[in-house]
Structure formats: C-alpha cells, structure tokens
Design a protein around this motif. Structure first.
Motif, PDB file in Angstrom:
ATOM      1  N   VAL A 170     -33.532  39.542   9.123  1.00 24.56           N
ATOM      2  CA  VAL A 170     -33.665  40.906   9.622  1.00 24.56           C
ATOM      3  C   VAL A 170     -33.732  40.960  11.076  1.00 24.56           C
ATOM      4  N   GLY A 171     -33.098  41.921  11.673  1.00 28.51           N
ATOM      5  CA  GLY A 171     -33.216  42.076  13.068  1.00 28.51           C
ATOM      6  C   GLY A 171     -34.549  42.040  13.619  1.00 28.51           C
ATOM      7  N   PRO A 172     -34.639  41.618  15.048  1.00 29.05           N
ATOM      8  CA  PRO A 172     -35.965  41.356  15.511  1.00 29.05           C
ATOM      9  C   PRO A 172     -36.827  42.608  15.708  1.00 29.05           C
ATOM     10  N   LEU A 173     -36.455  43.570  15.992  1.00 32.26           N
ATOM     11  CA  LEU A 173     -37.033  44.868  16.203  1.00 32.26           C
ATOM     12  C   LEU A 173     -37.509  45.333  14.885  1.00 32.26           C
ATOM     13  N   ASP A 174     -36.624  45.357  13.642  1.00 37.38           N
ATOM     14  CA  ASP A 174     -37.134  45.555  12.372  1.00 37.38           C
ATOM     15  C   ASP A 174     -38.192  44.633  11.903  1.00 37.38           C
ATOM     16  N   ARG A 175     -38.241  43.358  12.183  1.00 34.61           N
ATOM     17  CA  ARG A 175     -38.991  42.321  11.740  1.00 34.61           C
ATOM     18  C   ARG A 175     -40.552  42.911  12.256  1.00 34.61           C
ATOM     19  N   ILE A 176     -40.586  43.275  13.527  1.00 31.47           N
ATOM     20  CA  ILE A 176     -41.700  43.881  14.299  1.00 31.47           C
ATOM     21  C   ILE A 176     -42.427  44.911  13.448  1.00 31.47           C
ATOM     22  N   ARG A 177     -41.287  45.920  13.397  1.00 32.43           N
ATOM     23  CA  ARG A 177     -41.716  47.289  12.618  1.00 32.43           C
ATOM     24  C   ARG A 177     -42.104  46.987  10.970  1.00 32.43           C
ATOM     25  N   GLY A 178     -41.530  45.691  10.766  1.00 30.42           N
ATOM     26  CA  GLY A 178     -41.978  45.556   9.262  1.00 30.42           C
ATOM     27  C   GLY A 178     -43.409  44.948   9.171  1.00 30.42           C
ATOM     28  N   PHE A 179     -43.706  44.404  10.052  1.00 29.78           N
ATOM     29  CA  PHE A 179     -45.048  43.602  10.198  1.00 29.78           C
ATOM     30  C   PHE A 179     -46.087  44.708  10.024  1.00 29.78           C
ATOM     31  N   PHE A 180     -45.953  45.673  11.112  1.00 25.08           N
ATOM     32  CA  PHE A 180     -46.948  46.800  10.962  1.00 25.08           C
ATOM     33  C   PHE A 180     -46.758  47.717   9.871  1.00 25.08           C
ATOM     34  N   GLU A 181     -45.610  47.877   9.027  1.00 24.88           N
ATOM     35  CA  GLU A 181     -45.665  48.551   7.973  1.00 24.88           C
ATOM     36  C   GLU A 181     -46.668  47.788   6.713  1.00 24.88           C
ATOM     37  N   HIS A 211     -52.147  36.525  10.999  1.00 27.44           N
ATOM     38  CA  HIS A 211     -51.316  35.635  11.452  1.00 27.44           C
ATOM     39  C   HIS A 211     -50.219  35.191  10.386  1.00 27.44           C
ATOM     40  N   ALA A 212     -50.732  34.804   9.111  1.00 24.72           N
ATOM     41  CA  ALA A 212     -49.831  34.546   8.067  1.00 24.72           C
ATOM     42  C   ALA A 212     -48.840  35.565   8.017  1.00 24.72           C
ATOM     43  N   GLN A 213     -49.356  36.722   7.871  1.00 22.70           N
ATOM     44  CA  GLN A 213     -48.331  37.994   7.620  1.00 22.70           C
ATOM     45  C   GLN A 213     -47.416  38.040   8.777  1.00 22.70           C
ATOM     46  N   LEU A 214     -48.098  37.904  10.125  1.00 19.81           N
ATOM     47  CA  LEU A 214     -47.240  38.098  11.069  1.00 19.81           C
ATOM     48  C   LEU A 214     -45.916  37.101  11.230  1.00 19.81           C
ATOM     49  N   GLU A 215     -46.225  35.970  10.889  1.00 22.47           N
ATOM     50  CA  GLU A 215     -45.286  34.879  10.578  1.00 22.47           C
ATOM     51  C   GLU A 215     -44.170  34.964   9.638  1.00 22.47           C
ATOM     52  N   ALA A 216     -44.847  35.434   8.596  1.00 22.75           N
ATOM     53  CA  ALA A 216     -43.931  35.824   7.265  1.00 22.75           C
ATOM     54  C   ALA A 216     -42.799  36.966   7.728  1.00 22.75           C
ATOM     55  N   CYS A 217     -43.231  37.837   8.540  1.00 23.78           N
ATOM     56  CA  CYS A 217     -42.460  38.796   8.985  1.00 23.78           C
ATOM     57  C   CYS A 217     -41.627  38.542  10.102  1.00 23.78           C
ATOM     58  N   LEU A 218     -42.156  37.979  11.093  1.00 28.47           N
ATOM     59  CA  LEU A 218     -41.448  37.716  12.347  1.00 28.47           C
ATOM     60  C   LEU A 218     -40.285  36.608  12.284  1.00 28.47           C
ATOM     61  N   LEU A 221     -39.451  40.081  20.894  1.00 25.42           N
ATOM     62  CA  LEU A 221     -38.659  41.172  21.600  1.00 25.42           C
ATOM     63  C   LEU A 221     -37.739  40.343  22.485  1.00 25.42           C
ATOM     64  N   ARG A 222     -37.856  39.161  22.802  1.00 20.75           N
ATOM     65  CA  ARG A 222     -37.059  38.353  23.605  1.00 20.75           C
ATOM     66  C   ARG A 222     -35.714  37.899  22.987  1.00 20.75           C
ATOM     67  N   GLU A 223     -35.879  37.839  21.587  1.00 25.01           N
ATOM     68  CA  GLU A 223     -34.599  37.735  20.880  1.00 25.01           C
ATOM     69  C   GLU A 223     -33.921  39.146  20.666  1.00 25.01           C
ATOM     70  N   ALA A 224     -34.703  40.187  20.795  1.00 29.76           N
ATOM     71  CA  ALA A 224     -34.023  41.437  20.987  1.00 29.76           C
ATOM     72  C   ALA A 224     -33.282  41.436  22.251  1.00 29.76           C
ATOM     73  N   GLN A 225     -33.625  40.829  23.227  1.00 26.79           N
ATOM     74  CA  GLN A 225     -33.276  41.020  24.498  1.00 26.79           C
ATOM     75  C   GLN A 225     -31.767  40.226  24.380  1.00 26.79           C
ATOM     76  N   ARG A 226     -31.844  39.177  23.885  1.00 28.38           N
ATOM     77  CA  ARG A 226     -30.816  38.241  23.916  1.00 28.38           C
ATOM     78  C   ARG A 226     -29.535  38.796  23.178  1.00 28.38           C
ATOM     79  N   ARG A 227     -30.074  39.775  22.156  1.00 30.21           N
ATOM     80  CA  ARG A 227     -28.811  40.427  21.310  1.00 30.21           C
ATOM     81  C   ARG A 227     -28.551  41.605  21.762  1.00 30.21           C
ATOM     82  N   GLY A 228     -29.123  42.176  23.010  1.00 31.00           N
ATOM     83  CA  GLY A 228     -28.727  43.192  23.552  1.00 31.00           C
ATOM     84  C   GLY A 228     -29.453  44.539  23.146  1.00 31.00           C
ATOM     85  N   GLN A 229     -30.419  44.434  22.576  1.00 28.51           N
ATOM     86  CA  GLN A 229     -30.994  45.614  22.035  1.00 28.51           C
ATOM     87  C   GLN A 229     -32.071  45.837  22.846  1.00 28.51           C
ATOM     88  N   LEU A 230     -32.395  45.032  23.890  1.00 26.30           N
ATOM     89  CA  LEU A 230     -33.358  45.490  24.872  1.00 26.30           C
ATOM     90  C   LEU A 230     -32.802  45.183  26.486  1.00 26.30           C
TER      91      LEU A 230
END
Length: 205
Positions: free
Chosen positions: A76-87, A64-71, A136-145
């Motif tokens: 960074v864009g929201p989708l890239d943040r999520i991907r960055g966490f998994f990377e 969760h510490a890593q999750l918060e640091a990334c997200l 992902l909701r942030e990505a929706q607000r930005r028109g990415q989803l």
C-alpha cells in the motif's frame, strides 16, 4: 492464572477509564467487574496510579501494534497506509461507542496536575508522530511530498488534528469529525507535493 487475572483487570480498567476518566475510576468497580479479590489486585498493582499507568501501557501497545500492521504494509502507498491506520482506529472507537482516545482523555484530565501522566502520554503521542514521519519520508522519496517538507511537523499536525477530532466524536457520539479530519488532511497533503515538471528537490509553490 495470575497473568489471566492481571489481563482481566487491565481490560476492565480500560473500559472504565474511557467511560469515567481517572477521577471517576474506583478500584472497587474494577474488582466487581472482574470478580477479583482486593488482595489479588494489590498483588499486581501498587495503587490506583500504578494501575492506570499499566492500563495506558497496554492501550499504547495495542495502538502501536495496529500502527505497525498498517504502516509496514509495503503493498500500500505510504500516505494510504497512514490514512488506513486512522481509519482502523476510528473503527475501534466505533466499537467502544465513540468514547474517544484514552490517551487524549486522560491527558486532558491530568496533564495539569500529574507530571507522571503528562510525560507518559506526551511520550506516546511523540512516538506515534515519529513513526508516521517515517512513512511520510517514504512519500517524499516517491515524489508524493516535497523534499523540503518537514515530515515530523506534518506528522505532529496529523496527530494533533486526530486528537481534536476524537474529542469532538466523543462529544457527538458519531464519526463525522474523524471522517472530516481525514478528508481535510489527506486531501491537503498533495498540495505540498512537487508540482509536475518542477526541478528535482524544489519545494512546491
């Protein structure tokens, strides 16, 4: 000193649980790995189950510490943040010799026999998916989803896909499954974004 002893025991327990699973975890091996007397172990933990549960708690806190640091990185864009966490998580797996996800491994081993472990691990996965859904909701607000996309369902699917890929990476002892999963999922996400020129609020075809 007591806190240092407990930390060393949990750290050793993490490595042994990843390598051997719960059934193969022996308290004696933990004591030998840390040079800790048996009495000190039972000062901090009631029994093997309590120890393993506290190891999982420590592992989840790091996740969760890593999750918060990334997200939380708004640069960074929201989708890239999520991907960055998994990377980042994949890099942790690499450092551990691709032993996979502790929660996934213990969950597969004990879900059918221990309600305590099943509930704890399912709760951990649910919390991760819920946090991802916020991004992902942030990505929706930005028109990415698409605004009609079910972000929690997407987040659950991402977590499910990652756990399956983590298992395959453990079996293969390499990151190919992790990398393939990320490419597949994050290349697919734009397909449920609004199409250019679509009316506001309309789902992509």
């Amino acid at each position: 000193m007591a806190k240092d002893t407990k930390h060393r025991l949990i750290e050793a327990g993490l490595g042994l649980l990843l390598e051997r699973g719960y059934s193969g975890l022996g308290i004696l091996a933990v004591l030998e790995a840390t040079g800790t007397p048996k009495g000190s172990f039972y000062h901090h933990f009631r029994d093997k189950e309590d120890f393993a549960l506290q190891v999982i708690d420590a592992y989840v806190s790091e996740v969760h510490a890593q999750l918060e640091a990334c997200l939380s990185d708004e640069a960074v864009g929201p989708l890239d943040r999520i991907r960055g966490f998994f990377e980042a998580t994949a890099r942790v797996y690499e450092s551990q010799g691709y032993m996979g996800c502790l929660m996934g491994g213990i969950g597969q081993e004990l879900a059918a026999t221990s309600e305590v472990f099943r509930e704890k691990i399912e709760g951990c996965f649910t919390a991760i998916a819920e946090r991802i859904s916020v991004c992902l909701r942030e990505a929706q607000r930005r028109g990415q989803l698409s605004p009609d996309a079910d972000v929690l369902a997407i987040a659950d699917l991402i977590v499910d896909g990652w756990e399956g890929a983590a298992l395959r990476s453990r079996l293969r002892r390499n990151p190919a499954s992790l990398s393939a999963m990320l490419r597949l999922y994050f290349d697919a996400l734009p397909a449920i974004a609004p199409t250019a020129g679509a009316e506001s609020g309309a789902a992509a075809p």
